[in-house]
Design a protein around this motif. Structure first.
Motif, PDB file in Angstrom:
ATOM      1  N   GLY A  55       0.822  -1.211   0.000  1.00 29.07           N
ATOM      2  CA  GLY A  55       0.000   0.000   0.000  1.00 29.07           C
ATOM      3  C   GLY A  55       0.846   1.247   0.000  1.00 29.07           C
ATOM      4  N   LEU A  56       0.182   2.355   0.284  1.00 27.56           N
ATOM      5  CA  LEU A  56       0.832   3.663   0.332  1.00 27.56           C
ATOM      6  C   LEU A  56       1.014   4.067   1.790  1.00 27.56           C
ATOM      7  N   VAL A  57       2.219   4.480   2.133  1.00 29.03           N
ATOM      8  CA  VAL A  57       2.516   4.878   3.505  1.00 29.03           C
ATOM      9  C   VAL A  57       3.477   6.061   3.478  1.00 29.03           C
ATOM     10  N   GLN A  58       3.410   6.894   4.500  1.00 30.86           N
ATOM     11  CA  GLN A  58       4.342   8.021   4.592  1.00 30.86           C
ATOM     12  C   GLN A  58       5.692   7.551   5.108  1.00 30.86           C
ATOM     13  N   ALA A  59       6.712   8.286   4.759  1.00 30.15           N
ATOM     14  CA  ALA A  59       8.047   7.989   5.262  1.00 30.15           C
ATOM     15  C   ALA A  59       8.023   7.928   6.789  1.00 30.15           C
ATOM     16  N   GLY A  60       8.708   6.916   7.316  1.00 25.44           N
ATOM     17  CA  GLY A  60       8.720   6.701   8.757  1.00 25.44           C
ATOM     18  C   GLY A  60       7.651   5.733   9.232  1.00 25.44           C
ATOM     19  N   GLY A  61       6.725   5.401   8.344  1.00 28.63           N
ATOM     20  CA  GLY A  61       5.636   4.500   8.701  1.00 28.63           C
ATOM     21  C   GLY A  61       6.028   3.041   8.587  1.00 28.63           C
ATOM     22  N   SER A  62       5.032   2.180   8.796  1.00 29.75           N
ATOM     23  CA  SER A  62       5.259   0.739   8.798  1.00 29.75           C
ATOM     24  C   SER A  62       4.227   0.035   7.935  1.00 29.75           C
ATOM     25  N   LEU A  63       4.622  -1.108   7.413  1.00 30.78           N
ATOM     26  CA  LEU A  63       3.722  -2.019   6.713  1.00 30.78           C
ATOM     27  C   LEU A  63       4.145  -3.440   7.037  1.00 30.78           C
ATOM     28  N   ARG A  64       3.168  -4.346   6.984  1.00 33.49           N
ATOM     29  CA  ARG A  64       3.464  -5.765   7.159  1.00 33.49           C
ATOM     30  C   ARG A  64       2.975  -6.515   5.934  1.00 33.49           C
ATOM     31  N   LEU A  65       3.903  -7.113   5.223  1.00 30.79           N
ATOM     32  CA  LEU A  65       3.556  -7.915   4.070  1.00 30.79           C
ATOM     33  C   LEU A  65       3.380  -9.368   4.488  1.00 30.79           C
ATOM     34  N   SER A  66       2.446 -10.044   3.821  1.00 27.86           N
ATOM     35  CA  SER A  66       2.213 -11.462   4.053  1.00 27.86           C
ATOM     36  C   SER A  66       2.330 -12.198   2.723  1.00 27.86           C
TER      37      SER A  66
ATOM     38  N   ASP B  25      12.722 -21.009  -7.045  1.00 31.24           N
ATOM     39  CA  ASP B  25      12.040 -21.495  -8.235  1.00 31.24           C
ATOM     40  C   ASP B  25      10.540 -21.231  -8.264  1.00 31.24           C
ATOM     41  N   TYR B  26       9.995 -20.676  -7.195  1.00 34.08           N
ATOM     42  CA  TYR B  26       8.589 -20.280  -7.198  1.00 34.08           C
ATOM     43  C   TYR B  26       8.486 -18.835  -6.726  1.00 34.08           C
ATOM     44  N   TRP B  27       7.655 -18.058  -7.435  1.00 31.41           N
ATOM     45  CA  TRP B  27       7.539 -16.628  -7.159  1.00 31.41           C
ATOM     46  C   TRP B  27       6.084 -16.204  -7.115  1.00 31.41           C
ATOM     47  N   GLY B  28       5.787 -15.254  -6.252  1.00 33.08           N
ATOM     48  CA  GLY B  28       4.466 -14.660  -6.237  1.00 33.08           C
ATOM     49  C   GLY B  28       4.378 -13.539  -7.245  1.00 33.08           C
ATOM     50  N   GLN B  29       3.165 -12.979  -7.374  1.00 28.61           N
ATOM     51  CA  GLN B  29       2.923 -11.924  -8.350  1.00 28.61           C
ATOM     52  C   GLN B  29       3.458 -10.578  -7.894  1.00 28.61           C
ATOM     53  N   GLY B  30       3.591 -10.407  -6.605  1.00 26.52           N
ATOM     54  CA  GLY B  30       4.116  -9.156  -6.073  1.00 26.52           C
ATOM     55  C   GLY B  30       3.039  -8.243  -5.538  1.00 26.52           C
ATOM     56  N   THR B  31       3.441  -7.364  -4.628  1.00 26.56           N
ATOM     57  CA  THR B  31       2.541  -6.362  -4.059  1.00 26.56           C
ATOM     58  C   THR B  31       3.281  -5.033  -4.024  1.00 26.56           C
ATOM     59  N   GLN B  32       2.574  -3.974  -4.405  1.00 24.31           N
ATOM     60  CA  GLN B  32       3.213  -2.658  -4.515  1.00 24.31           C
ATOM     61  C   GLN B  32       3.316  -2.002  -3.149  1.00 24.31           C
ATOM     62  N   VAL B  33       4.498  -1.490  -2.857  1.00 26.17           N
ATOM     63  CA  VAL B  33       4.727  -0.677  -1.669  1.00 26.17           C
ATOM     64  C   VAL B  33       5.204   0.690  -2.140  1.00 26.17           C
ATOM     65  N   THR B  34       4.485   1.724  -1.735  1.00 21.83           N
ATOM     66  CA  THR B  34       4.848   3.082  -2.107  1.00 21.83           C
ATOM     67  C   THR B  34       5.024   3.912  -0.849  1.00 21.83           C
ATOM     68  N   VAL B  35       6.193   4.515  -0.709  1.00 25.62           N
ATOM     69  CA  VAL B  35       6.493   5.333   0.462  1.00 25.62           C
ATOM     70  C   VAL B  35       6.634   6.780   0.016  1.00 25.62           C
ATOM     71  N   SER B  36       5.767   7.634   0.542  1.00 23.57           N
ATOM     72  CA  SER B  36       5.797   9.046   0.159  1.00 23.57           C
ATOM     73  C   SER B  36       6.667   9.841   1.129  1.00 23.57           C
ATOM     74  N   SER B  37       7.295  10.877   0.598  1.00 18.08           N
ATOM     75  CA  SER B  37       8.175  11.698   1.439  1.00 18.08           C
ATOM     76  C   SER B  37       7.414  12.835   2.092  1.00 18.08           C
TER      77      SER B  37
END
Length: 125
Positions: free
Chosen positions: A10-21, A113-125
């Motif tokens: 997701g989108l988060v401000q600089a200094g913030g946190s995210l948890r990917l699963s 040898d196995y990969w997921g599709q990916g998830t977007q992480v956007t960090v705004s300043s």
């Protein structure tokens, strides 16, 4: 066959946190080394973190050490990436990967040898 599905970006401000699963299909998740990689626009894919099958060993890229934590819950077939103190330069598509090639923990994308599709992480300043 192993299918990997990431979530939590997701989108988060600089200094913030995210948890990917990353949830994996299949019965042999607990025997696989798991890794997280990322790719920013115009850049090559880079290693972020990896964890051994038993969670006994972890390794991190220098750029995320002390800010990111990889963990896994083998009962839930899920690997996590807790990202704290995020910076704009952490913006990328984050993908999880599973290795059936290497029993030992590895940073090399060709060992996965196995990969997921990916998830977007956007960090705004």
């Amino acid at each position: 066959q192993v299918q990997l599905v990431e979530s939590g970006g997701g989108l988060v401000q600089a200094g913030g946190s995210l948890r990917l699963s990353c949830e994996a299909s299949g019965r042999t998740f607990s025997s696989k080394t798991m890794g997280w990689f990322r790719q920013a626009p115009g850049k090559e894919r880079e290693f972020v973190a990896a964890i051994s099958p038993s969670s006994g060993s972890t390794t991190y890229a220098d750029s995320v050490k002390a800010r990111f934590t990889i963990s896994r819950d083998n009962a839930k077939n899920t690997v996590y990436l807790q990202m704290n103190s995020l910076k704009p330069e952490d913006t990328a598509v984050y993908s999880c990967a599973a290795s059936t090639i290497r029993a030992a923990i590895t940073r090399e994308p060709y060992d996965y040898d196995y990969w997921g599709q990916g998830t977007q992480v956007t960090v705004s300043s």
